[in-house]
Design an enzyme around this catalytic site. Structure first.
Site, PDB file in Angstrom:
ATOM      1  CB  THR A  27       8.267  38.117  -0.348  1.00 20.89           C
ATOM      2  OG1 THR A  27       8.442  38.324   1.066  1.00 20.89           O
ATOM      3  CG2 THR A  27       9.404  37.270  -0.884  1.00 20.89           C
ATOM      4  CB  VAL A  64       1.490  42.546   5.019  1.00 21.62           C
ATOM      5  CG1 VAL A  64       2.490  43.666   4.816  1.00 21.62           C
ATOM      6  CG2 VAL A  64       0.099  43.136   5.256  1.00 21.62           C
ATOM      7  CB  CYS A  65       5.031  38.438   4.905  1.00 26.27           C
ATOM      8  SG  CYS A  65       5.123  39.074   6.591  1.00 26.27           S
ATOM      9  CG  ASP A  66       1.790  36.377  -0.684  1.00 24.75           C
ATOM     10  OD1 ASP A  66       1.555  37.140  -1.657  1.00 24.75           O
ATOM     11  OD2 ASP A  66       1.782  35.141  -0.789  1.00 24.75           O
ATOM     12  CB  SER A 109       4.882  34.354   8.921  1.00 26.31           C
ATOM     13  OG  SER A 109       4.568  33.133   8.274  1.00 26.31           O
TER      14      SER A 109
END
Length: 171
Positions: free
Chosen positions: A68, A63-65, A58
């Protein structure tokens, strides 16, 4: 549908992935995802380009932030023949909001929420959470998978340098 237990962990707890394990050299499976405006997108929409497809749980997690945003920065150095996609189970509206807030313009975010088409075809759908595992696929211009970087602990970042090198090698 095939399942694979204990392939990844989330906070050191084992999880099950749904779908066949892919390997470098395999033909990249097709998928149907939604873009930020609810238009369907498939693999054929990127034919003739090298793809870095970053599957993340998500965008609204730290971490995904970071991942990306990092790929967004790196996209400027890869040239026009390389496209970077980030795929998650987030709704397209949430992805659009996140991109606007984060200033992400070089990475295209795509949603797998409707059918889990990508997650099951690429073997990265987490059965227990209905989220995607953190995994990066590199696909060459002919539609073949040339590299896969599955992150064993979902809360860890991928090895960016290894992924970027796989993409450069695919050119």
């Amino acid at each position: 549908m095939q399942t694979r237990a204990n392939v990844i962990t989330f906070h050191n707890q084992p999880l099950t992935l749904v779908g066949k394990e892919l390997k470098p050299g395999d033909k990249a499976p097709d998928f149907t995802l939604l873009d930020n405006d609810l238009h369907p997108v498939s693999l054929k929409d990127f034919s003739g380009q090298v793809l870095i497809i970053s599957a993340v749980p998500s965008l609204d997690t730290p971490v995904c932030d970071m991942e990306t945003r990092k790929f967004n920065e790196e996209a400027a150095h890869l040239g026009d023949d390389v496209r970077i996609l980030t795929v998650s189970m987030d709704l397209p509206f949430a992805q659009k909001r996140w991109c606007g807030n984060a200033g992400v313009e070089r990475v295209q975010t795509l949603s797998d929420h409707k059918d889990a088409s990508f997650g099951t075809a690429y073997g990265v759908l987490i059965q227990e959470l209905r989220l995607l595992a953190r995994c990066v696929f590199v696909i060459d211009k002919k539609g073949n998978i040339t590299g896969i970087h599955l992150v064993k602990e979902v809360t860890n970042e991928p090895d960016y340098e290894a992924v970027l090198q796989m993409a450069k090698d695919a050119l």
